[in-house]
Design an enzyme around this catalytic site. Structure first.
Site, PDB file in Angstrom:
ATOM      1  N   ASN A  34      42.214  36.595  43.880  1.00  0.00           N
ATOM      2  CA  ASN A  34      42.421  37.775  44.718  1.00  0.00           C
ATOM      3  C   ASN A  34      43.082  38.950  43.976  1.00  0.00           C
ATOM      4  O   ASN A  34      42.455  39.992  43.759  1.00  0.00           O
ATOM      5  CB  ASN A  34      43.237  37.281  45.927  1.00  0.00           C
ATOM      6  CG  ASN A  34      43.634  38.353  46.907  1.00  0.00           C
ATOM      7  OD1 ASN A  34      43.774  39.509  46.570  1.00  0.00           O
ATOM      8  ND2 ASN A  34      43.849  37.964  48.155  1.00  0.00           N
ATOM      9  N   TRP A  35      44.344  38.811  43.557  1.00  0.00           N
ATOM     10  CA  TRP A  35      44.996  40.009  42.987  1.00  0.00           C
ATOM     11  C   TRP A  35      44.507  40.287  41.578  1.00  0.00           C
ATOM     12  O   TRP A  35      44.487  41.438  41.146  1.00  0.00           O
ATOM     13  CB  TRP A  35      46.514  40.014  43.164  1.00  0.00           C
ATOM     14  CG  TRP A  35      47.401  39.108  42.365  1.00  0.00           C
ATOM     15  CD1 TRP A  35      47.154  37.845  41.941  1.00  0.00           C
ATOM     16  CD2 TRP A  35      48.739  39.430  41.919  1.00  0.00           C
ATOM     17  NE1 TRP A  35      48.248  37.343  41.277  1.00  0.00           N
ATOM     18  CE2 TRP A  35      49.238  38.288  41.257  1.00  0.00           C
ATOM     19  CE3 TRP A  35      49.571  40.535  42.041  1.00  0.00           C
ATOM     20  CZ2 TRP A  35      50.523  38.232  40.697  1.00  0.00           C
ATOM     21  CZ3 TRP A  35      50.856  40.482  41.496  1.00  0.00           C
ATOM     22  CH2 TRP A  35      51.318  39.348  40.831  1.00  0.00           C
ATOM     23  N   ASP A  36      44.067  39.259  40.867  1.00  0.00           N
ATOM     24  CA  ASP A  36      43.438  39.504  39.568  1.00  0.00           C
ATOM     25  C   ASP A  36      42.268  40.464  39.732  1.00  0.00           C
ATOM     26  O   ASP A  36      42.110  41.442  38.999  1.00  0.00           O
ATOM     27  CB  ASP A  36      42.882  38.210  38.951  1.00  0.00           C
ATOM     28  CG  ASP A  36      43.949  37.197  38.586  1.00  0.00           C
ATOM     29  OD1 ASP A  36      44.651  36.744  39.511  1.00  0.00           O
ATOM     30  OD2 ASP A  36      44.066  36.844  37.397  1.00  0.00           O
ATOM     31  N   TYR A  81      39.076  22.997  37.171  1.00  0.00           N
ATOM     32  CA  TYR A  81      40.270  23.474  37.882  1.00  0.00           C
ATOM     33  C   TYR A  81      40.689  22.490  38.975  1.00  0.00           C
ATOM     34  O   TYR A  81      39.868  21.933  39.681  1.00  0.00           O
ATOM     35  CB  TYR A  81      39.978  24.846  38.504  1.00  0.00           C
ATOM     36  CG  TYR A  81      41.171  25.449  39.205  1.00  0.00           C
ATOM     37  CD1 TYR A  81      42.163  26.102  38.478  1.00  0.00           C
ATOM     38  CD2 TYR A  81      41.317  25.345  40.589  1.00  0.00           C
ATOM     39  CE1 TYR A  81      43.276  26.643  39.114  1.00  0.00           C
ATOM     40  CE2 TYR A  81      42.425  25.887  41.237  1.00  0.00           C
ATOM     41  CZ  TYR A  81      43.395  26.540  40.496  1.00  0.00           C
ATOM     42  OH  TYR A  81      44.487  27.066  41.130  1.00  0.00           O
ATOM     43  N   GLN A 101      47.233  36.047  48.471  1.00  0.00           N
ATOM     44  CA  GLN A 101      47.962  36.502  47.279  1.00  0.00           C
ATOM     45  C   GLN A 101      48.376  37.953  47.488  1.00  0.00           C
ATOM     46  O   GLN A 101      47.878  38.604  48.410  1.00  0.00           O
ATOM     47  CB  GLN A 101      47.042  36.409  46.045  1.00  0.00           C
ATOM     48  CG  GLN A 101      47.424  35.295  45.098  1.00  0.00           C
ATOM     49  CD  GLN A 101      46.634  35.311  43.796  1.00  0.00           C
ATOM     50  OE1 GLN A 101      45.592  35.936  43.696  1.00  0.00           O
ATOM     51  NE2 GLN A 101      47.139  34.598  42.811  1.00  0.00           N
ATOM     52  N   ASP A 162      53.990  31.784  40.617  1.00  0.00           N
ATOM     53  CA  ASP A 162      54.024  30.404  41.101  1.00  0.00           C
ATOM     54  C   ASP A 162      55.357  29.664  40.957  1.00  0.00           C
ATOM     55  O   ASP A 162      55.815  29.018  41.873  1.00  0.00           O
ATOM     56  CB  ASP A 162      52.945  29.581  40.382  1.00  0.00           C
ATOM     57  CG  ASP A 162      51.589  30.277  40.335  1.00  0.00           C
ATOM     58  OD1 ASP A 162      51.471  31.427  40.810  1.00  0.00           O
ATOM     59  OD2 ASP A 162      50.635  29.667  39.830  1.00  0.00           O
ATOM     60  N   TRP A 349      56.236  32.056  34.914  1.00  0.00           N
ATOM     61  CA  TRP A 349      56.948  33.109  35.635  1.00  0.00           C
ATOM     62  C   TRP A 349      58.459  32.976  35.518  1.00  0.00           C
ATOM     63  O   TRP A 349      59.202  33.580  36.292  1.00  0.00           O
ATOM     64  CB  TRP A 349      56.512  33.120  37.107  1.00  0.00           C
ATOM     65  CG  TRP A 349      55.092  33.581  37.258  1.00  0.00           C
ATOM     66  CD1 TRP A 349      53.985  32.782  37.368  1.00  0.00           C
ATOM     67  CD2 TRP A 349      54.597  34.929  37.265  1.00  0.00           C
ATOM     68  NE1 TRP A 349      52.845  33.552  37.454  1.00  0.00           N
ATOM     69  CE2 TRP A 349      53.181  34.881  37.393  1.00  0.00           C
ATOM     70  CE3 TRP A 349      55.208  36.195  37.173  1.00  0.00           C
ATOM     71  CZ2 TRP A 349      52.382  36.021  37.451  1.00  0.00           C
ATOM     72  CZ3 TRP A 349      54.404  37.318  37.230  1.00  0.00           C
ATOM     73  CH2 TRP A 349      53.013  37.219  37.363  1.00  0.00           C
ATOM     74  N   GLU A 392      47.304  35.915  28.455  1.00  0.00           N
ATOM     75  CA  GLU A 392      47.707  35.790  29.865  1.00  0.00           C
ATOM     76  C   GLU A 392      49.118  36.344  30.072  1.00  0.00           C
ATOM     77  O   GLU A 392      49.392  37.052  31.025  1.00  0.00           O
ATOM     78  CB  GLU A 392      47.635  34.312  30.284  1.00  0.00           C
ATOM     79  CG  GLU A 392      47.875  34.080  31.766  1.00  0.00           C
ATOM     80  CD  GLU A 392      47.698  32.620  32.177  1.00  0.00           C
ATOM     81  OE1 GLU A 392      47.565  31.756  31.272  1.00  0.00           O
ATOM     82  OE2 GLU A 392      47.709  32.343  33.394  1.00  0.00           O
TER      83      GLU A 392
HETATM   84  C1  GLC Z   1      48.167  31.901  37.959  1.00  0.00           C
HETATM   85  C2  GLC Z   1      49.109  33.062  38.244  1.00  0.00           C
HETATM   86  C3  GLC Z   1      48.519  33.912  39.350  1.00  0.00           C
HETATM   87  C4  GLC Z   1      47.127  34.369  38.954  1.00  0.00           C
HETATM   88  C5  GLC Z   1      46.242  33.181  38.533  1.00  0.00           C
HETATM   89  C6  GLC Z   1      44.921  33.611  37.924  1.00  0.00           C
HETATM   90  O1  GLC Z   1      48.069  31.037  39.034  1.00  0.00           O
HETATM   91  O2  GLC Z   1      50.370  32.603  38.582  1.00  0.00           O
HETATM   92  O3  GLC Z   1      49.331  35.013  39.614  1.00  0.00           O
HETATM   93  O4  GLC Z   1      46.540  35.050  39.993  1.00  0.00           O
HETATM   94  O5  GLC Z   1      46.908  32.399  37.592  1.00  0.00           O
HETATM   95  O6  GLC Z   1      45.132  34.453  36.817  1.00  0.00           O
END
Ligand code: GLC
Length: 430
Positions: A34-36, A81, A101, A162, A349, A392
């Protein structure tokens, strides 16, 4: 401004393109996050406008009827995954996770709309505006049912951060056991010392199992959840996204929608005062399980700048606090304060630098007139990528690139910083 290899950054997005959506990186994260994707859409918009629209459109293929935009959309199967769709057990036509997210979507939509004009831009933006509005309404009803003004997350993964130390105390109180057997795949791609611990995963999955047993029904989840945290980053990002949604609503929305958005922004802005810790000079999360703020200083605590929440005095205090961190760990911005005993420079994190967070913090300082600090953060982000690769995340003590390599949202940020530098001062802000 440090020059980075623009072609290399574009090549990463092209290589991670799976047909209208971009995976965060090959193998480690084989779906749409989502936020990616919101950041990645803004990155695409710098050189391929059609592709920027598609990124947002493909994300909302996963949107639920109640408005939630899930944190993962499983467009195509992959064994790389864990946890996959069989663990989430949700009911959407395209398999998705059952949580969300940070809502960067409306901010991305506004930016893509402003950059990527074209014959069909109005119609595309109008449709995506509806999706964004439904998602913000969902946040309010599902994650702030008591209308305090601030939303709570029900899983650490919803914060996108996370294993932040801000979740430690609440996670340590969990007595739940997972029913799903844990088969981590991430540590077969990346060294375990750079990832969350097994203990964290046990608890992450225990929460997934609990919510799955309630059919992912938001009211039931809220009632039974042993983890309800008012995350600073999520609320700050939602506030900035509401600001952007309001701008879009002037063109695409109704009067009633504009007043609804404005009213919740006013409630949220006032409620943010309860998250400010004057002694620590930063915003901190609130644990609804105990009713107390969590004394952990993380980069999330700087993000209200991005949304224009702090007073000028608070913004100056945040700048001072960041300087104190940088006296300990020279590369900005560590995800956890290096003054905190829980700081671990390589563990996800709990210390490492994340380019997307840097971007929002720099934009925030710029908004408050701290232009030198903003440009220092942007330049440092570019230098990290030039020297450490488009990784990353990065070690704030050494600048080393860590975690997955050829990472989409990191590449997107480099393209955005580069474009802003080319446009020069006086450019439109996000
Ligand atoms: C990890 C990060 C999360 C991100 C995901 C994909 O779970 O903590 O923020 O969206 O990876 O990059």
């Amino acid at each position: 401004m440090t020059t980075i290899d623009i072609e290399a950054a574009r090549a990463i997005l092209r290589a991670n393109d799976r047909g209208g959506y971009t995976v965060p990186t090959d193998r480690l994260y084989p779906f749409q996050w989502n936020w990616d994707s919101a950041f990645v859409a803004m990155g695409w918009a710098t050189f391929d406008k059609e592709r920027a629209w598609r990124e947002l459109e493909r994300l909302v293929e996963g949107q639920w009827d109640d408005g939630m935009v899930p944190h993962i959309v499983f467009h195509a199967p992959s064994d790389d995954y864990f946890p996959g769709p069989d663990v989430w057990r949700t009911r959407h036509a395209i398999p998705t996770s059952g949580i969300t997210q940070p809502p960067v979507f409306a901010t991305a939509l506004r930016r893509v709309f402003e950059i990527a004009r074209g014959p069909d831009a109005q119609a595309r933006a109008a449709r995506l505006y509806r999706c964004a509005l439904a998602s913000h309404d969902w946040w309010e009803t599902a994650r702030d049912p008591e209308r305090t003004g601030l939303v709570a997350i029900l899983h650490p993964w919803e914060s996108g951060m996370d294993n932040s130390p801000a979740w430690d105390e609440a996670m340590a109180r969990l007595t739940l056991q997972p029913t799903t057997p844990i088969r981590r795949r991430d540590t077969s791609h990346i060294g375990a010392e750079m990832r969350p611990k097994d203990e964290d995963y046990r608890r992450f999955i225990a929460l997934v199992d609990l919510y799955a047993s309630y059919g992912w029904e938001p009211a039931a989840m809220w009632r039974v959840s042993p983890f309800r945290l008012v995350d600073v980053a999520t609320n700050a990002i939602l506030h900035k996204a509401d600001e952007d949604l309001l701008v879009l609503a002037e063109q695409f929305g109704t009067e009633a929608e504009r007043s609804r958005i404005a009213a919740r922004m006013a409630r949220r802005a006032a409620a943010f005062a309860s998250l400010w810790n004057q002694d620590r000079r930063i915003y901190q999360a609130l644990d609804l399980g105990t009713g107390s703020t969590v004394d952990a200083s993380t980069s999330a605590g700087l993000l209200p700048l991005f949304a224009g929440i702090p007073s000028a005095g608070q913004a100056a205090a945040l700048a001072d606090e960041l300087e104190a961190w940088l006296a300990r760990a020279p590369y900005p911005v560590p995800s956890t304060s290096p003054l905190d005993p829980r700081f671990e420079p390589k563990r996800y994190w709990r210390g490492p630098i994340w380019a997307v967070v840097n971007f929002m913090i720099a934009e925030g300082f710029e908004r408050y007139g701290h232009a030198a600090l903003a440009s220092r953060i942007h330049q440092a982000t570019q230098a990290l990528m030039r020297d450490g690769g488009i990784a990353e995340y990065f070690d704030p003590t050494s600048g080393e690139g860590l975690g997955g390599s050829r990472f989409s949202w990191t590449a997107a940020i480099s393209l955005m910083i580069d474009q802003a530098a080319v446009a020069g001062p006086g450019r439109d802000k996000m």
